[in-house]
Design a protein around this motif. Structure first.
Motif, PDB file in Angstrom:
ATOM      1  N   CYS A   1       2.976  -5.351   9.310  1.00  0.00           N
ATOM      2  CA  CYS A   1       4.060  -6.333   9.355  1.00  0.00           C
ATOM      3  C   CYS A   1       5.187  -5.943   8.399  1.00  0.00           C
ATOM      4  O   CYS A   1       6.298  -6.464   8.491  1.00  0.00           O
ATOM      5  N   ASN A   2       4.896  -5.022   7.466  1.00  0.00           N
ATOM      6  CA  ASN A   2       5.920  -4.503   6.540  1.00  0.00           C
ATOM      7  C   ASN A   2       5.603  -3.040   6.268  1.00  0.00           C
ATOM      8  O   ASN A   2       4.454  -2.608   6.401  1.00  0.00           O
ATOM      9  N   GLY A   3       6.607  -2.306   5.829  1.00  0.00           N
ATOM     10  CA  GLY A   3       6.378  -0.935   5.384  1.00  0.00           C
ATOM     11  C   GLY A   3       6.487   0.094   6.497  1.00  0.00           C
ATOM     12  O   GLY A   3       6.801  -0.236   7.651  1.00  0.00           O
TER      13      GLY A   3
ATOM     14  N   MET B   1      -9.959   0.170  -3.457  1.00  0.00           N
ATOM     15  CA  MET B   1      -9.233  -1.010  -2.976  1.00  0.00           C
ATOM     16  C   MET B   1      -9.923  -2.295  -3.397  1.00  0.00           C
ATOM     17  O   MET B   1     -11.154  -2.367  -3.450  1.00  0.00           O
ATOM     18  N   LYS B   2      -9.135  -3.285  -3.695  1.00  0.00           N
ATOM     19  CA  LYS B   2      -9.648  -4.614  -4.043  1.00  0.00           C
ATOM     20  C   LYS B   2      -8.652  -5.656  -3.538  1.00  0.00           C
ATOM     21  O   LYS B   2      -7.453  -5.553  -3.823  1.00  0.00           O
ATOM     22  N   SER B   3      -9.133  -6.618  -2.787  1.00  0.00           N
ATOM     23  CA  SER B   3      -8.305  -7.733  -2.295  1.00  0.00           C
ATOM     24  C   SER B   3      -7.013  -7.256  -1.636  1.00  0.00           C
ATOM     25  O   SER B   3      -5.932  -7.794  -1.876  1.00  0.00           O
ATOM     26  N   GLY B   4      -7.123  -6.205  -0.813  1.00  0.00           N
ATOM     27  CA  GLY B   4      -5.983  -5.743  -0.033  1.00  0.00           C
ATOM     28  C   GLY B   4      -4.991  -4.866  -0.762  1.00  0.00           C
ATOM     29  O   GLY B   4      -3.930  -4.542  -0.223  1.00  0.00           O
ATOM     30  N   ARG B   5      -5.319  -4.468  -1.991  1.00  0.00           N
ATOM     31  CA  ARG B   5      -4.422  -3.604  -2.755  1.00  0.00           C
ATOM     32  C   ARG B   5      -5.169  -2.399  -3.295  1.00  0.00           C
ATOM     33  O   ARG B   5      -6.391  -2.451  -3.494  1.00  0.00           O
ATOM     34  N   ILE B   6      -4.442  -1.315  -3.549  1.00  0.00           N
ATOM     35  CA  ILE B   6      -5.023  -0.140  -4.201  1.00  0.00           C
ATOM     36  C   ILE B   6      -4.965  -0.376  -5.702  1.00  0.00           C
ATOM     37  O   ILE B   6      -3.877  -0.583  -6.267  1.00  0.00           O
ATOM     38  N   VAL B   7      -6.132  -0.367  -6.361  1.00  0.00           N
ATOM     39  CA  VAL B   7      -6.150  -0.637  -7.796  1.00  0.00           C
ATOM     40  C   VAL B   7      -6.204   0.643  -8.623  1.00  0.00           C
ATOM     41  O   VAL B   7      -5.786   0.648  -9.777  1.00  0.00           O
ATOM     42  N   THR B   8      -6.718   1.720  -8.043  1.00  0.00           N
ATOM     43  CA  THR B   8      -6.706   3.000  -8.763  1.00  0.00           C
ATOM     44  C   THR B   8      -6.970   4.141  -7.795  1.00  0.00           C
ATOM     45  O   THR B   8      -7.497   3.925  -6.695  1.00  0.00           O
ATOM     46  N   GLN B   9      -6.563   5.341  -8.177  1.00  0.00           N
ATOM     47  CA  GLN B   9      -6.843   6.548  -7.403  1.00  0.00           C
ATOM     48  C   GLN B   9      -7.184   7.656  -8.376  1.00  0.00           C
ATOM     49  O   GLN B   9      -6.528   7.793  -9.414  1.00  0.00           O
ATOM     50  N   LEU B  10      -8.218   8.428  -8.055  1.00  0.00           N
ATOM     51  CA  LEU B  10      -8.647   9.478  -8.976  1.00  0.00           C
ATOM     52  C   LEU B  10      -9.212  10.662  -8.213  1.00  0.00           C
ATOM     53  O   LEU B  10      -9.624  10.541  -7.051  1.00  0.00           O
ATOM     54  N   ALA B  11      -9.238  11.825  -8.885  1.00  0.00           N
ATOM     55  CA  ALA B  11      -9.853  13.012  -8.303  1.00  0.00           C
ATOM     56  C   ALA B  11     -11.372  12.889  -8.372  1.00  0.00           C
ATOM     57  O   ALA B  11     -11.906  12.243  -9.273  1.00  0.00           O
ATOM     58  N   ARG B  12     -12.054  13.500  -7.411  1.00  0.00           N
ATOM     59  CA  ARG B  12     -13.514  13.401  -7.383  1.00  0.00           C
ATOM     60  C   ARG B  12     -14.137  13.909  -8.672  1.00  0.00           C
ATOM     61  O   ARG B  12     -15.104  13.332  -9.175  1.00  0.00           O
TER      62      ARG B  12
ATOM     63  N   ILE C   1       0.841  -1.199   0.000  1.00  0.00           N
ATOM     64  CA  ILE C   1       0.000   0.000   0.000  1.00  0.00           C
ATOM     65  C   ILE C   1       0.875   1.248   0.000  1.00  0.00           C
ATOM     66  O   ILE C   1       1.740   1.425   0.867  1.00  0.00           O
ATOM     67  N   HIS C   2       0.637   2.119  -0.970  1.00  0.00           N
ATOM     68  CA  HIS C   2       1.301   3.428  -1.048  1.00  0.00           C
ATOM     69  C   HIS C   2       0.208   4.493  -1.066  1.00  0.00           C
ATOM     70  O   HIS C   2      -0.732   4.407  -1.854  1.00  0.00           O
TER      71      HIS C   2
END
Length: 555
Positions: free
Chosen positions: A347-349, A507-518, A313-314
């Motif tokens: 546990c990481n990061g 988020m999907k299955s514990g990962r960020i799949v996309t990020q966008l402005a509203r 996750i970032h």
């Protein structure tokens, strides 16, 4: 009221219903009064209104039940040819489950975690001797198939924790239908579900109601959902009928001011944001998450948890910004918030706050870091100590973080209540004496008492009715403008995320799949999962659910 007349004998008939509770002085208080309606065979009647309007009270009265300390004081209730008020306690037990069945809001709370699903589903008919165990199992499997559950022949052999929330809700529907009741009461059955699961469950409900000719009462505060399910709507306000009519008329031409208020809240539009991306140049991120991984369960020798939920996750959140985290149940939204708050150490990061690395475990963070990141939980009922007054709840962070006492403490308490628009009289009340919206405002006030830089809002409107939820979203927007707060807003309500947030993280299955402005929300993207989430948000018009099904079939 503009309700079309029916000539057939109604399955449900209610006249002059009044349910009362007792005041501290022993005087009767009306919870609902002068309630009148009829429901024909195969019809669905929706009861809508804000929390405390009497929806569930009326639904329970159809089963001859009133909560502890309450009673059905007046009225005629006829359900499936039975005069409910005339039944003895023994007759009521046979009536409930055989003639009328109840589907509760929380399937997770309704199932016994120590019994296999199949044993719980068939229990009503086996105990009453309606069916043999073998016949009951066969009927249960047929219902599982009808409700489009996966592996219908074997899903009953699982334990409740081994199925998803949407599957458990449909399994509870099977439990309600196994006795072949004449009437089914659905009490907020999709409130706790994410948008894609909600659509799946709504389709199953509607298909079963139509195929079986079941007469249903659908209790909800979500008008968009009601528009897909109900033939008629009864709008309640403070225990009385505000409006009653066909779904088409109420949605197309509402007469009552309160109904119009509900419509406006349901169609809430996104608000202008106080945050601008241009401010980044002079700043470092307030919060930065790098390579984060987290999970649950005992940790092995390598320090890794038994069950990994989050991976890689970032995330960056800037001062004054609001970021919405969306995704289906189990996608890792709350786990991410818990990791940032230090409730579940990664546990990481790494997590950086204001340019400094902070410990993953909240117990290792100094008071000043704890103060700056505050959490507002989904269920105010469980987040606020029921034995403490609001004054004591709010005083604790003021004394801990700011050392306030005496007049300075009282003055700050008053300022906090003003901030969240609560009257000062609530200071001496306990949480159980407050409405859902008031409790959530107290939770917000408690977070604000610390004077944080960041608040983590975890599904803070999911348990609230439409009007109250809209008011809480307005309040969060005002607090951002007045206090310059940063907000991480976790929700499965896409309307709420658009109303509050500048950026949306999917988020999907514990990962960020996309990020966008509203402002890019309505633009087509190449991320199919996000497009599916958008399409699953019900619209406030009849026929939307049918169109959604056709789109899915065409893909």
């Amino acid at each position: 009221m503009n309700v079309m007349p029916h000539t057939a004998m109604p399955v449900i008939s209610v006249e002059k219903l009044r349910v009362t509770a007792q005041s501290d002085q022993g005087d009767p208080i009306n919870l609902v009064s002068d309630i009148r309606f009829t429901v024909q065979k195969g019809e669905v009647l929706a009861l809508i209104g804000e929390s405390g309007s009497g929806k569930t009270t009326i639904a329970m009265a159809l089963m001859g039940y009133a909560r502890h300390g309450c009673r059905i004081a007046e009225g005629n209730i006829h359900v499936a040819g039975v005069d409910v008020n005339s039944l003895s306690p023994q007759q009521l037990r046979a009536f409930r489950g055989n003639k009328v069945a109840y589907i509760a809001q929380s399937a997770a709370a309704s199932f016994n975690p120590g019994m296999k699903i199949i044993d719980q589903v068939i229990e009503p008919v086996v105990i009453h001797g309606t069916l043999t165990r073998k016949a009951a199992k066969a009927r249960a499997v047929a219902l599982f198939r009808e409700l489009a559950l996966p592996n219908p022949d074997t899903i009953g052999d699982r334990w409740p924790h081994q199925v998803s929330g949407g599957q458990l809700q449909r399994l509870m529907t099977a439990m309600a239908l196994i006795g072949d009741p004449d009437v089914v009461i659905l009490d907020e059955p999709t409130t706790a579900l994410d948008v894609t699961t909600q659509v799946e469950v709504l389709k199953a409900f509607r298909r079963v109601v139509a195929q079986r000719g079941v007469t249903a009462i659908y209790v909800s505060h979500d008008l968009a959902v009601v528009a897909q399910m109900a033939d008629r709507i009864l709008v309640l306000l403070r225990g009385q009928i505000a409006e009653y009519g066909t779904t088409e008329r109420l949605i197309g031409a509402p007469q009552a001011d309160y109904t119009r208020q509900l419509m406006n809240a349901a169609q809430q539009q996104a608000r202008p944001s106080p945050w601008r991306a241009a401010t980044r140049a002079a700043q470092q991120p307030l919060l930065e998450v790098r390579d984060l991984a987290a999970g649950y369960g005992p940790r092995g020798k390598d320090g890794q948890p038994k069950t990994r939920i989050l991976e890689d996750i970032h995330l960056q959140l800037w001062r004054g910004q609001a970021i919405g985290i969306i995704g289906e149940s189990g996608s890792g939204k709350t786990t991410l918030a818990h990791a940032i708050a230090g409730l579940n150490a990664p546990c990481n990061g790494h997590i950086l706050f204001n340019g400094h690395y902070i410990a993953g475990d909240m117990h290792k963070r100094p008071d000043n870091e704890l103060r700056r990141i505050q959490y507002v939980f989904q269920m105010a009922d469980t987040a606020l100590n029921p034995a403490h007054s609001v004054e004591r709840i709010l005083s604790r962070p003021l004394m801990l973080f700011h050392g306030l006492r005496g007049q300075a403490l009282t003055q700050r308490l008053h300022q906090l209540l003003d901030l969240v628009k609560l009257p000062r009289s609530v200071l001496w009340r306990r949480p159980w004496a407050l409405s859902g919206g008031q409790k959530q405002r107290v939770s917000l006030a408690r977070a604000l008492a610390a004077e944080p830089d960041l608040i983590l809002c975890d599904e803070v409107t999911s348990a609230l009715d439409t009007v109250v939820a809209a008011a809480v979203l307005d309040l969060i927007g005002e607090l951002r403008r007045e206090l310059g707060l940063s907000v991480l807003f976790i929700s499965h309500d896409m309307h709420a995320v658009r109303a509050v947030c500048d950026q949306i993280v999917v988020m999907k299955s514990g990962r960020i799949v996309t990020q966008l402005a509203r402002e890019d929300y309505d633009k087509p993207t190449s991320e199919l999962y996000f497009e599916r989430l958008k399409r699953a948000v019900p619209e406030l018009r009849q026929g939307w659910l049918d169109e959604h099904e056709e789109i899915l079939r065409a893909e």
